[in-house]
Design an enzyme around this catalytic site. Structure first.
Site, mmCIF file in Angstrom:
data_model
loop_
_atom_site.group_PDB
_atom_site.id
_atom_site.type_symbol
_atom_site.label_atom_id
_atom_site.label_comp_id
_atom_site.label_asym_id
_atom_site.label_seq_id
_atom_site.Cartn_x
_atom_site.Cartn_y
_atom_site.Cartn_z
ATOM 1 N N ALA A 33 4.756 14.710 -1.285
ATOM 2 C CA ALA A 33 5.695 14.211 -2.282
ATOM 3 C C ALA A 33 6.980 13.804 -1.572
ATOM 4 O O ALA A 33 7.492 14.544 -0.741
ATOM 5 C CB ALA A 33 5.996 15.310 -3.303
ATOM 6 N N ASP A 34 7.505 12.623 -1.896
ATOM 7 C CA ASP A 34 8.785 12.230 -1.301
ATOM 8 C C ASP A 34 9.924 12.643 -2.240
ATOM 9 O O ASP A 34 9.691 13.231 -3.296
ATOM 10 C CB ASP A 34 8.816 10.737 -0.976
ATOM 11 C CG ASP A 34 8.741 9.839 -2.210
ATOM 12 O OD1 ASP A 34 8.403 8.648 -2.055
ATOM 13 O OD2 ASP A 34 8.999 10.321 -3.328
ATOM 14 N N SER A 35 11.160 12.301 -1.866
ATOM 15 C CA SER A 35 12.318 12.776 -2.632
ATOM 16 C C SER A 35 12.291 12.255 -4.064
ATOM 17 O O SER A 35 12.698 12.953 -4.993
ATOM 18 C CB SER A 35 13.621 12.375 -1.942
ATOM 19 O OG SER A 35 13.678 10.967 -1.806
#
Lengths: 81, 259
Positions: A33-35
């Site tokens: 998961a990215d930001s």
């Protein structure tokens, strides 16, 4: 559906991963998961459970289990109120 | 007290530029709606500071990226106040990507909060300003017109925001509503720490002709001016607050030009 199952569904949907790979020990990094995924997951869970998760609290989540525990305790508090 | 008896909504006013704007307008007499989304504690703190100045403050949580939440926020303002005089469109978000790496999710998230929200909020704000006139000021950035590293989708959204400003300025002029924007260079805020951490912003003291970084209060002062009657004939403009940075790219700051 339990709170944990609901949150798992929400996160899996946002991060586009199979919910089977999200365990209580999973970190956001583990599931890639990215930001943006993280913020959107927090927002979606807030909306689903009608609670607030301040960023300061979210930063302390070590893993998915911590996230679930926080939501469970705060959703429960809201029920009592 | 030019804003005595006036009500201002400042989105994203718990921290940073929004907070500085809210405090500035409050210091000049305005009652303030402190909108926040992710940081309730700082929003409540800002509201208390505003109340200590002798004006009213109301905290409203809303994700302006969600049209339904915008509606809820303006319904609350309509019910609790029935009017609005100043709308400051400050809340913003973004994803650090180059243009070639912007995906649909990043596009939607950023454009929803930074541009779509500006238009939807302004539409509701204008209705609450009916018969009273009003001021709308949006916070843009140099990234709308210049290329900054990994700022593509934010810059694109700010360019849209500036176009929204121009169109609204003309459409709302008959209603005595002045619409403008303020674009700043890198401003010393909490949000900037992210960009500094990622190595995207150097110490801008070295590149700012005015000799220091822009701080939130610099932006707030210009916003307050644009909300005043002195700025009545300024319409649809984006005022740049950058200490001269954007117009002197070839002159190193701090060095005198040899004659």
């Amino acid at each position: 559906m339990t709170v944990e199952e609901q949150i798992r569904d929400i996160v899996a949907n946002i991060v586009h991963v199979d919910k089977a790979i999200i365990t209580r020990d999973s970190t956001f990094k583990d599931i890639k998961a990215d930001s943006l995924d993280i913020v959107q997951s927090l927002v979606a869970v807030e909306d689903a459970f009608d609670i607030e998760i301040p960023d300061e609290e979210a930063q302390n989540f070590q893993n998915f289990g911590d996230f679930v525990d926080y939501v469970e305790s705060h959703a429960a508090e809201k029920e009592k109120a | 007290m030019p804003f005595k008896g006036k009500l201002a909504l400042v989105t994203g006013s718990g921290r940073g530029i929004g907070r500085a704007i809210a405090l500035k307008l409050a210091s000049q007499g305005a009652d303030i709606i402190v909108n926040f989304f992710r940081h309730r504690e700082t929003a409540e703190k800002t509201a208390k500071e505003i109340q200590a100045m002798g004006v009213k403050a109301q905290v409203i949580r809303a994700n302006v990226g969600d049209p339904a939440k915008i509606d809820e926020m303006f319904n609350t303002i309509g019910n609790d106040w029935g009017y609005l005089d100043i709308f400051i469109n400050n809340a913003a978000s973004g994803v650090g990507r180059s243009a070639m790496d912007v995906d649909v999710k990043a596009w939607d998230w950023t454009m929803d909060i930074n541009a779509k929200a500006a238009l939807l909020c302004a539409q509701r704000a204008a209705k609450l300003m009916e018969g009273r006139g009003g001021k709308i000021v949006s916070i843009s950035s140099l990234g709308s017109s210049f290329v900054l590293p990994t700022y593509a989708i934010v810059g694109i959204s700010k360019a849209a925001l500036e176009a929204i400003t121009r169109y609204l300025a003309i459409e709302l002029a008959p209603k005595n509503i002045c619409v403008n924007a303020v674009a700043a260079s890198a401003v010393e805020t909490e949000a900037l720490k992210f960009y500094i951490k990622e190595g995207l912003v150097k110490d801008t003291r070295q590149v700012t002709p005015a000799g220091r970084m822009v701080i939130p209060e610099d932006v707030a002062k210009v916003v307050a001016f644009l909300c005043s009657e002195e700025a009545f004939m300024i319409r649809g403009q984006t005022i740049i607050v950058d200490g001269g940075t954007s117009i002197a790219p070839f002159i190193p700051a701090g060095k005198e030009e040899s004659q």
